[in-house]
Scaffold this motif. Structure first.
Motif, PDB file in Angstrom:
ATOM      1  N   THR A   1      42.205  41.980  42.187  1.00 18.81           N
ATOM      2  CA  THR A   1      41.690  41.288  43.363  1.00 18.81           C
ATOM      3  C   THR A   1      40.779  42.241  44.142  1.00 18.81           C
ATOM      4  O   THR A   1      40.517  43.357  43.706  1.00 18.81           O
ATOM      5  CB  THR A   1      42.841  40.826  44.273  1.00 18.81           C
ATOM      6  N   SER A   2      40.386  41.802  45.305  1.00 20.61           N
ATOM      7  CA  SER A   2      39.539  42.644  46.150  1.00 20.61           C
ATOM      8  C   SER A   2      40.244  43.939  46.545  1.00 20.61           C
ATOM      9  O   SER A   2      39.589  44.936  46.823  1.00 20.61           O
ATOM     10  CB  SER A   2      39.091  41.874  47.398  1.00 20.61           C
TER      11      SER A   2
ATOM     12  N   SER B   1      44.905  41.784  35.765  1.00 20.82           N
ATOM     13  CA  SER B   1      44.134  41.032  36.758  1.00 20.82           C
ATOM     14  C   SER B   1      43.915  41.931  37.966  1.00 20.82           C
ATOM     15  O   SER B   1      44.661  42.874  38.193  1.00 20.82           O
ATOM     16  CB  SER B   1      44.845  39.736  37.160  1.00 20.82           C
TER      17      SER B   1
ATOM     18  N   LEU C   1      33.507  40.489  40.878  1.00 16.37           N
ATOM     19  CA  LEU C   1      33.795  40.699  42.297  1.00 16.37           C
ATOM     20  C   LEU C   1      32.896  41.798  42.869  1.00 16.37           C
ATOM     21  O   LEU C   1      32.362  41.660  43.978  1.00 16.37           O
ATOM     22  CB  LEU C   1      35.271  41.059  42.486  1.00 16.37           C
TER      23      LEU C   1
ATOM     24  N   ASP D   1      36.567  40.270  35.582  1.00 12.17           N
ATOM     25  CA  ASP D   1      36.773  39.672  36.904  1.00 12.17           C
ATOM     26  C   ASP D   1      36.482  40.670  38.024  1.00 12.17           C
ATOM     27  O   ASP D   1      35.941  40.319  39.065  1.00 12.17           O
ATOM     28  CB  ASP D   1      38.170  39.059  37.053  1.00 12.17           C
TER      29      ASP D   1
ATOM     30  N   ASN E   1      46.603  44.320  42.991  1.00  9.59           N
ATOM     31  CA  ASN E   1      46.436  43.415  44.129  1.00  9.59           C
ATOM     32  C   ASN E   1      46.976  44.075  45.395  1.00  9.59           C
ATOM     33  O   ASN E   1      47.350  45.242  45.391  1.00  9.59           O
ATOM     34  CB  ASN E   1      47.113  42.066  43.852  1.00  9.59           C
TER      35      ASN E   1
END
Length: 88
Positions: free
Chosen positions: A43-44, A41, A76, A72, A11
């Protein structure tokens, strides 16, 4: 061919610390495979890291591949219209 594994959470807090290591590995390698099997996990910021890695590889003449991209992150990449670029 060199291998490297990304692990944990990718992240905005963690990605900036990973970039120098990834960039150095890309610059030292003719071929590099990066496994994302250990990623919990993403994120962008992780997507940006992977795209930046591909750009660095192109500039450095390194053949870079990503494997075991988490679902995930694939999703994205799909909504960002870059899934094919990642080879996901």
């Amino acid at each position: 061919m060199s291998r490297w594994e990304l692990k944990g959470v990718l992240n905005l807090s963690t990605v900036p610390d990973l970039w120098p290591d990834l960039a150095a590995k890309i610059r030292r390698s003719k071929q590099l495979t990066v496994s994302l099997a250990g990623v919990k996990s993403a994120t962008s910021a992780a997507l940006a890291l992977l795209l930046q890695g591909l750009d660095e590889a192109r500039k450095s003449g390194c053949e870079l591949h990503y494997e075991q991209i988490p679902a995930d992150l694939k999703a994205l990449a799909q909504v960002s219209n870059v899934r094919e670029i990642l080879g996901a």
